[in-house]
Write a protein that holds these residues in place. Structure first.
Motif, PDB file in Angstrom:
ATOM      1  N   ASN A  74       0.803  -1.222   0.000  1.00 37.71           N
ATOM      2  CA  ASN A  74       0.000   0.000   0.000  1.00 37.71           C
ATOM      3  C   ASN A  74       0.837   1.273   0.000  1.00 37.71           C
TER       4      ASN A  74
ATOM      5  N   VAL B 197       1.852   2.194  -8.037  1.00 28.50           N
ATOM      6  CA  VAL B 197       1.385   1.233  -9.037  1.00 28.50           C
ATOM      7  C   VAL B 197       1.755   1.664 -10.446  1.00 28.50           C
TER       8      VAL B 197
ATOM      9  N   ARG C 198       0.976   7.121  -8.175  1.00 29.24           N
ATOM     10  CA  ARG C 198      -0.343   6.669  -7.727  1.00 29.24           C
ATOM     11  C   ARG C 198      -0.194   5.470  -6.783  1.00 29.24           C
TER      12      ARG C 198
ATOM     13  N   ARG D 228      -2.344   2.436  -4.526  1.00 24.90           N
ATOM     14  CA  ARG D 228      -3.596   1.673  -4.630  1.00 24.90           C
ATOM     15  C   ARG D 228      -4.558   2.086  -3.512  1.00 24.90           C
TER      16      ARG D 228
ATOM     17  N   ASP E 167       2.257  -4.394 -10.935  1.00 23.24           N
ATOM     18  CA  ASP E 167       1.835  -3.354  -9.998  1.00 23.24           C
ATOM     19  C   ASP E 167       2.825  -3.137  -8.856  1.00 23.24           C
TER      20      ASP E 167
END
Length: 392
Positions: A30, A34, A55, A57, A177
């Motif tokens: 987290n 990504v 960015r 998630r 990702d």
């Protein structure tokens, strides 16, 4: 039910719930951008002129509900002093992690990061600057391997452990990702766009598989499940051990040492108020870090609003060197994911039979030359001393 589980009694339930909450947060993923690969392409195309937009998630949990669950745990009912201390400290750390994740991309984030990972001391900053001055700028590496090639090498490394420990689980994923090589809950995650220096493959395998995966699997064999996901503040000791693994196997080369030092310098600049363009420019111009490496260092430092985590690598190996020079055994650190600060508590639990000796011995302790290097460190060494032994 094992005798150690019976000994733990009610602590088993609290341990399991703390572990489940920590897994739900998934702090590592987290706080990983990504879109790092696309952001690098745009940054390079723009001639390094503008700060990237990173960015993260979306969170898949409701912070207030997780906090309620966390503070519903009746840790005060645990009579064992060692377990009571560990559980309270872990609850406090998880609460800080929830706040850090809530504060992503705000000015508050950096303060939470400091609470989790600590400040950069003047001594650490000085050691980093000294390493960058001491180690000459290295010629660019001419060979790199793809994510697929590294994944195959990782599978072969898992095979070597499985030959010695047949129940050793193997999990390697190439992911689009993630932006950095990482181990998350025992899984080795490899960025799809990774281009890894060929001479870094073996040291990275000892770092990621031989340290992070091995301690996860050793922790998974313990009756305390927190030892597989990490006791409070374990990251620093884990990364220090992983860097030691690189050194003992002859893979802590000058380029790698410069990167570890540059991470500390970059964290210091961020704490002084510098933003991405200034950090990136300083790494390139003041310390002659290659553009792609400077990018990687800088985004790790600015992600979320300012992260100090990357200072733990140099600080971690510094503290590991100190504990080796004091004559302490490393064995207890392989029981699971724990901090040096918890060694006495863990040793107490081992002595009382609550915990078991480590299942797996890291392969990097037994490669040719490793014990000779370790014996030299026992005479005393600083991080700058690692440079002389790391020249390939």
């Amino acid at each position: 039910m094992s005798s150690s589980t019976q000994t733990l009694g009610a602590a088993v339930g609290i341990d399991g719930r703390l572990t489940a909450i920590e897994r739900r947060l998934d702090l590592l993923l987290n706080l990983t951008p990504v879109n790092a690969a696309e952001a690098w392409t745009d940054f390079e195309r723009g001639d390094f002129g503008s700060a990237p937009t990173l960015r993260l998630r979306p969170l898949e949990f409701e912070p207030d509900l997780v906090r309620r669950e966390l503070y519903d745990l009746e840790i005060e009912t645990i009579d064992d002093p060692a377990l009571h201390t560990l559980f309270r400290a872990k609850r406090d750390e998880i609460a800080r992690e929830i706040t850090v994740l809530e504060d992503r991309d705000t000015s508050r984030f950096v303060y939470g990061s400091l609470q989790l990972y600590g400040e950069v001391s003047p001594a650490l900053a000085s050691a980093a600057e000294e390493l960058l001055k001491l180690i000459p700028v290295q010629a660019p590496s001419s060979r790199s391997v793809t994510a697929a090639t590294f994944a195959q090498a990782a599978k072969e490394e898992f095979d070597r452990y499985q030959a010695m420990y047949p129940d050793f689980p193997a999990s390697v994923e190439v992911r689009e990702d993630v932006s950095e090589l990482m181990v998350s809950f025992g899984k080795l995650l490899i960025p799809e766009t990774a281009a890894i220096r060929a001479d870094r493959v073996e040291p990275l395998l000892h770092h990621e598989v031989g340290t992070h995966v091995v301690t996860y699997q050793n922790g998974a064999r313990q009756p305390l499940t927190l030892l597989k996901i990490g006791l409070p503040g374990y990251d620093e000791t884990q990364e220090g051990l992983a860097v030691l693994a690189e050194y003992l196997t002859g893979g802590l080369d000058p380029r790698r040492l410069r990167v570890l030092a540059a991470r500390v310098v970059a964290v210091g600049k961020m704490l002084d108020g510098a933003e991405f363009p200034e950090i990136f420019k300083s790494l390139r111009e003041d310390h002659r870090i290659p553009a792609k490496t400077a990018w990687s260092i800088a985004i790790r430092v600015v992600v979320g609003g300012g992260s100090v985590k990357d200072a733990i690598y140099l600080r971690g190996i510094t503290r590991i060197l100190e504990t080796i020079a004091e004559g302490n055994s490393l064995d207890v650190l392989f029981v699971g994911k724990l901090a040096l600060d918890h060694v006495s508590l863990i040793q107490d639990l081992l002595d009382r039979g609550v915990l078991e000796a480590p299942w797996i011995r890291p392969r990097w302790l037994d490669v040719p030359g490793a014990q000779d290097r370790l014996n030299r460190l026992r005479a005393g060494a600083s991080v700058t001393d690692l440079y002389d032994g790391a020249v390939s």
